[in-house]
Structures are given as C-alpha cells and as structure tokens.
Design an enzyme around this catalytic site. Sequence first.
Site, short mmCIF file in Angstrom:
data_model
loop_
_atom_site.label_atom_id
_atom_site.label_comp_id
_atom_site.label_asym_id
_atom_site.label_seq_id
_atom_site.Cartn_x
_atom_site.Cartn_y
_atom_site.Cartn_z
N CYS A 1 -36.63 5.41 -50.92
CA CYS A 1 -37.41 6.56 -50.44
C CYS A 1 -37.03 7.82 -51.22
O CYS A 1 -37.36 7.94 -52.38
CB CYS A 1 -37.20 6.70 -48.93
SG CYS A 1 -38.40 7.80 -48.16
N HIS B 1 -38.23 1.22 -46.64
CA HIS B 1 -36.80 1.20 -46.30
C HIS B 1 -36.30 -0.20 -45.94
O HIS B 1 -36.42 -0.60 -44.78
CB HIS B 1 -36.55 2.11 -45.09
CG HIS B 1 -36.65 3.56 -45.37
ND1 HIS B 1 -35.56 4.32 -45.74
CD2 HIS B 1 -37.70 4.41 -45.36
CE1 HIS B 1 -35.93 5.58 -45.91
NE2 HIS B 1 -37.23 5.67 -45.69
N GLU C 1 -33.28 -1.04 -45.47
CA GLU C 1 -32.15 -0.94 -44.52
C GLU C 1 -32.63 -0.74 -43.09
O GLU C 1 -31.85 -0.86 -42.15
CB GLU C 1 -31.19 0.18 -44.96
CG GLU C 1 -31.54 1.59 -44.52
CD GLU C 1 -32.68 2.25 -45.31
OE1 GLU C 1 -33.41 1.54 -46.05
OE2 GLU C 1 -32.88 3.47 -45.15
#
Lengths: 764, 265
Positions: B104, B239, B241
């Site tokens: 990002c 993302h 994660e």
Amino acid sequence: MLYKRADTPFELYEINVLDANDEDLVKISQELGLALNIEEMKKIKEHFASKGRNPYDIELQSIAQAWSEHCCYKSSKCYLKQLLFDVDAEYVISAIKEDAGVVEFDDEYAYVVAFESHNHPSAIEPYGGAATGIGGILRDILCMGAQPVALIDPLFFGRPDSEDIPKGTKHPLYLLSGVVSGIRDYGNRVGIPTVAGMLFFHDGYLTNCIVNVGCVGIARKDRIIRSKAGGAGDLFILAGGATGRDGIHGVTFASAELEEESEEKSRSAVQLGNPIIKEPLIHACLEVVEKGLLTGMKDLGGGGLSCVIGEMSLAAGCGAEVWLEKVPLKEEGMAPWEIWISESQERMMLTVKPKDVDEVLYIFQKWDVPAVVVGRVTDDRILRIYYHNYKIYEMDIDFVVSAVEYCRPYVIKHAEVVDAVSKPADIEKTLLEMLSHYNVASREWIIRQYDHEVRASTVVKPLQGRINREGHGDAAVIRPANSWKGIAVTADVNPWMTSMDPYWGTASAFDEMVRNLVAVNSVPHSFADCLNFGNPEKQERMGEFVESVKALGWMARGFGLPCVSGNVSFYNETPHMSVPPTPTLMGIGIVENVRDAITADFKRKGSGIVLVGETSKEFGGSLYCAVTGMKSTVVPETSPEKLSEYTKAMLEAFREFKVYSCHDVAEGGLAVAIAEMCVASGMGCSIDVEGEAYITLFSESNTRWIMEVREVEEVVRFFTKKGLKASHIGYTGGKSFDVEGVLSVAVEELDEAWRDGLTRFTGW
Amino acid sequence: MDRDEIRVAVLRIEGTNCEDETVKAFREFGVFCESVHLKQFYSDMIRDKEQRTFTDYNCLVFPGGFSAGDYVRAGAIFSARLKSVLQNDLEDFIKQGYPILGICNGFQVLVELGALPGFDEDRPIAEKPEMVLGINDSNRFECRPSLLKHENRGKCIFTRKLEKDVVMFPVAHAEGKVIFPKGKEKEYIDGLVQNDQIVFRYVDTKGSYAGYPWNPNGSTYNIAGICNITGNVLGLMPHPERAFWYPNTDGRAVIESALDYLGRI
C-alpha cells in the site's frame, strides 16, 4: 474600573471583582467569555474577598474552565449519581472517575472505553470539529496507557432533503460530508480502524448536529496509568503539539446554546487537528508506558492546561507549580491566560520521577515529538503559576476544581396516547420505501471511506455477506490481543422513539444495544453512554434528561450491565429548536472465540428461519409510521429481566445448535430485518406470518431476533421449554422474499431500494 | 540460511501505521522481525544500542499507512528521506538479492523512489519515478475486499508458494491507480509481461478482469502488484497482512514465500 493592567512586561490584568456589583459581575462574565452565571460570579467574589485581593484574568479564566458544564457536569452529576452509577460488576477495574473506563478483558489485558460528543465544533466547522473529536477520544484512551484499537462514530443530522435552512445553519448534507471526511482523514491517518457507528436524520438536528465519537483500547493490566499526578517532587512533562490560539473557550462555547452568529464568533473555539503529530505521539506515549517511566498521564482536552494540571493534582491530593513560559507556542504574543486555557490538539501531560526525565525526553525526541518539563508537583493543595518569574496565579485547587453542582428542577411531559395505525395501502411498496428510507438504507458510502481493517484485527466487519455487495452487520468484532478472544462493539439509539418518549425510547436503545451484541454471539459486558440533550436550564429539557437516565439506570441495573464511561452534552439547542433527547449507547460484548462469531447474511439454501421473541402492536417512533404517515405514540416497552432471560437463552442456543446467521429486529420490524438478511446474501426466503400481517411484519417490539438454523424444530422447542417464545416462520432459498399470501418482492428489487437510499442524496 | 538467522525490518516514519500487524505476521513464522524508525539508520541523536544499518537485515518491508501524512503525494516524503541518506545502501541490498516488500503506502514509497517497476538490473533505483500510483477513479479513499489473480510465472520471490489462482486481500487507499507515462502504456505493459514482473491483477468473482468496484481504483491493465526485474522487490496496493488470521488466510503465502526464498540462499 473593572480591569486594571498589572505592572508586568507582558499582558496581564487584575479584575476588580471586589468592588463589582451584580451588574458588573455579569458584565465581567460576558466580556471575558466566562459563561458563568451571577451566582457563580458571586461565589468567586466571596472567595477572593476572603483572600483580600482581586483575581488576575488567568485565575478567572481558569475557574470558568473548571466550572463549565463540559468539564464538571454540574447539571447532570446529581442525577447520574442517583440513577445510573450504582451498577457494579467485579470485572470493572475503573469506571467513570477517569478519562476512560477500564474493564478486565482476560488475565493479562484490560479493555478501555471512552465515548464523547463533539457537537458544537462540528456544527460550526464539520471537518475540523469531527477530526478533533477523533483526536480527543484517542487521547482519552491513550492516557490510560492503552493502545487504541477501534473507533465508533454515531452521527445525527437534520433531514437530508431539508429545504428551509435557518440563517447561521449549514445544510445537513454539507455537515454530513464534512464530518465523514474529517473522521476519515484523521482516523485513517492515525491508523485506528473505524468499525462501527450509526447515522440518523431527524428534523430536530437541523440547527444542532450531533457527532459522537467512541473508542476502545487495550492495555496490559499492570501497565494501566492513572489520570493523576504521581506525588510531590514529580515533574510535569508536556508532550505533543505546540500551543496556539485555536480552541480558546471551547468548553465555555460548548456549554451554551448556539446562536445565529456562532459561525463568526466561535470559529476560534474549534481546534485544529494534526494526525501526523498524533500518530508518533501515540507511539512515544506507549513506549514510555511500556518502559514503566510514568507516574501519571492525562490528555489535554477541554480547558487545556488549566484543567489537566488542576485535575491531576487534585486527584493526587497534591498541588503544583507551573512555569508557563516553558510551554512551546505556535505564535508569539499570547497572553498567559490564553496559554493556560488553549485547547490546542495533540497534547499530553505526563508526570515523571526526576530520575526518569532524561529517558522520557529521549524517547519523545526519537519520535520527533516535542516534550518539555513545565512544572512540578508540590505537597500543598495549591496551584501556583509563574511566567518569566512573575507569580501570576495562586489558588486552592479544591476551590477551583471541586466546583459547583446543581440538582436542576425539571418537569416531565406526558403526551396523549394515540394509536391510529392500520394496514398499508400497498404492502410491497411500503416495504421498499422502508428499505430506501434514509435512516435504514445502506451506509456503504460512509463505511468504505473509513479504513475499518487497519491493525488487521477486524474479524466481523461492518459490511457482511457477498463480496462487494455486502449488507450491514449488527456489531463489529475485533481481536485486540493475541488470543482468539474478541470484543464486539455497537452503537445505538432511535431518536424517533426517544423524542416521543424519553423513558421507553432510552430503554429501547438499551434493548437494541444488547440485541446487537447478542446477535454476533457476544456476551454483553459493559456500556458507555453519550447523553446529548438541550438546555438543562429549561425544565422540560431537564425532564427529558432525568427520564432518560432513569430508564438507563433501570435497564442497566436489572440486566446487570455496568456503565463504565460516558459524557453529557447539554445546550444542543438554538432559538429555533432543541435536539431530540439523544442518549447514544455504545455496547461492548465479549466473544469467547472470534471464530464462533455470527454474521447477519443468510448462508445456505433450505435452512430454517426462526423468530425469537414476542411481537405486539408497538408502532410509536416506528419506521412504518415515518413511511406511511400514520400516528402512534406507543413506543415499544421492554423489561431488563425479560431481556436478560432471552439473552441467556440465545447465547446458549448458539452453543447448542448450528446457527448460520442471526440478525436483530429493529427499525422496520421483522420485514426489514429479513430483507436485510436477503440483501446481504443475495438469497431469498419464504415465510408465513400469524395474525394481522402488517403488525407481525412491521411492529418494532423489543427483544427479538431472527436466526437461520439447521435444526429448526429443536431450536423452537429449546426456547419453548424455557417459557420463551420462538417460532419457525419459514425457509431460506430462492430469488425473492415471499410472505405467504401477503407479499413477494425480488431480492434484486430489495437490494436496489436499499443500496440507493442514502447515495441518492450524497452521490456515490 | 536458517530461520533463526533471518532478520526482518519493518521501516517506519511518522504516519506509517501498519507496522504492528506486519511485524506480527512475520513473527508468526518464527523469524526475528522488528519495526525500525528510519532515523535509527542515520540520526546522530539515536543511542548506540538503537542504531541500525541495512546490513543488520536480510529482508525489508515498507508497511502501509500515511507516511508523513501523504500531504504532498503518497509516499513522496518517505522516499525523499530515503533517497537523500540511504540510496546506496538500498541499492546494494537489492543487488544482493534480498527481498523488499512494499504494501500500500509502501508500494507508493517504492514507486516514488524509483525501485519499481525497476527495469534495470544494474541500477535498481531509477533516477526518477517511472510510474505513478494516482488518485482512485472514485476520487476518494475506499476500504473494500479485492480479488487478485496471481499471474507471476515464477520470478517474484514473494508468490512462489502461492497455490491459489485467485486470492482475496483487502484494499484501503485513496491513491492506488497504476499509471504509466502517457503514450508509453503499451510499451511498459509489454515489458512487464515479458519480464514476468506482473504479479497480481484485479478480477471479479468469475476470475475475469473487470471494472469498478472489482478494480477499485481504475488501475491500468488491472494491475494490483508488480515486482522488479530481479523478482526480489514486490509492491502491491492490497494488504496481504490483513488476510492473515481469520477468516481469510490468503496473505500468509506472501510472507512464507519470502522466508522460503531466504532459507535457500
């Protein structure tokens, strides 16, 4: 002469209260922007007479901050103490007394809750007002030594199609868009997910929008920091942004009615926020907490330095000595009193033992966050301020902070009972109108602008169901620590109901809050309230407040749910109107294992649909009345005992049976709840209803849920055996929502109506 | 190298805000991972025991967030600070084949820096940016799930253990639209495809390239993530994660692949 310039090389005035008559005292209060009434001014005069001297401007300003409604809750304290604050639970670590409530989460962690209003600033400057609201609530959590993990933002505006806007008022859509942008730009930048909230439009908010912000944090239990000074000899360290003229008289501005000219006069009362100072400030504060270097911490909010040093010292039974010239300033030429009461954002006050000062200052420097020693804690209960070696302030802290308290008189208004509700002309059209109503329709336009996933711990998201075409959930669930244990959070109140009947409306808000927590399979654990009302000096407004708090206390006590934090916002009133009574509730539930959380979208074809709870004809403040124009004052009633029994049974049923989805029944009743489950999944259903169809489908009786289950007969029997009501009303499947012999609407059509209801005003 | 030799740094400055979850994700695999303030690499005021150099690590991550507020242009200030003090160190790091991941805002930083698309093996950091992550077509910040088709043929070291064709990682950004220099779009896309630098592209539930909301920002060629010519630098807007714990765990493979790669060198 009322004002006399002191013999100092900087601006300082002595205010001649000793020779002032009543008229002069009122004049002083007005001219200095103190917002104190004549009785309070007389009390001050008396105090200084006993000291044999006149106060300086900074001393008077300081008292005005401490005695403002915003800081000392002078109009609400007495009823809150009597009616609400007596519910205790052994897992509550600290409630009400500090900036945020602290509640046990597990053996190692506690969760921290705060909830506040930012109404007046948002009405004047929606973007900055809402952004600083987020900033303020984050500091409330942070100052307990906790990492903020979730933001919640209930918002209330005038109708989006309002046309006649009174002078000095901004259009609800302008305010909505400014407030959402403010929350977005601040919340997203600091990296705390905004996971829940609500949006309600009502004529009563036209001249006073309501912007409430809540936050949940997580802290190690052995690292919780108290909002008080450590002890004599400790040093005060001011950390964060510089101090400027923004936000002067914010609290006194928040403690009076808004006027037509507030726009021009009060802009300086709105602070400016800076998330890119806040973000490292959070890290630096948490690092000094983690290293055990603090003896106390509190955020600078309303009243600025004046309130924070006074309250921290009072709480510790100490005094303080402050060297005001040490405070870093944004601009030159500020008078000492301005520095003292400025509400500039992004500031924290820490108390630190002298041996730890260097280490603390190093950590702040590492994060590029300014931090300076500005004073020290003393062992008397006196606050003294020096400015370039001149003593400009000396007052007993008890006198300043302990302030005033009123049990204001009130009257309770009783409306005549009306129940003129009947069958709708076209039931399918009515349902579609309900779904596209601006108080029900999809909030996706707002929710997507907030980062609700940052921190990677949002397990049940605010939008649930089919990808990119989700529906609303009842509560969000986050996983704040390393275990699978989670926190569910929701915000609720229905102002249509509270304006019609503050007592039952508030009880209904409590019921809805509990329903939402239960629907995601969480055990209701605690709640916070943000009580937004009109001018408390008017007896009718005070009556609304008392009724509301009474209902809240009754529900909380009977159900056994502790109120751990809260905020009262009065004076949400202009000469045009007062806001409807708005006791916004934020509920916190515990989810034992987040993998067992339940969402609201239908999951599989052919499963049974069960309605749990009892339905009667209760249409007061209902969506049905709003859409059809029919009249009813019969606001749904409830009882804490019944709510508690159903709650226990629901949670047990989730353990005993396979429950695919669950949704609470609220605005628009059974029909809207089921339509929402269809919309979120794209799956239809067909149901059968008993009795008068429009009552069963649209009445808003409390304490009801819809469940999608595998073992439908067993589930019904489970509730019936406990003496509770549950009925098998149909099955999931198909492409339309069918009610046998009553209505049949394609899910696509429901979806369109629901998705378009807000964006037709806001654009997409 | 063994797992216990691997050292990962998640770099931050004021306003990066996804470092906690990124560190947590790496640690889940038992490797050493810490978040490090950029100042720790160059500032005099930092105490000895907190000073760091890139040679202390064998994997760097630029996490999500709003570095320095993103007020100038997303990632611009972070990359300017890096370039002014650490450009050579970073180039060496890339040339040695160590993995760098930008998620990002981290992708925005790598693009502003000139490390992506990274066509030149010998000069892994271009003199000036060769592409832009522009403002979303919707003209606002959007947080939503995105479906990504994995199209890398083996060059990207971050997706070698990815078994699924289509994964779901959420996006949350206001500036994520891949834009190449005007008039050279085809040249850039062809180059990326030929060099096997395309990693993820936005698709719909049927796995087809689709417009908004499936392509959440209007990105050219539906690009969600690309790697450099040597495959050891990956930047992506979604993302991974955040798709790590529950219910969606698609993102694990990205980190697992990088660690697996490090285990082989």
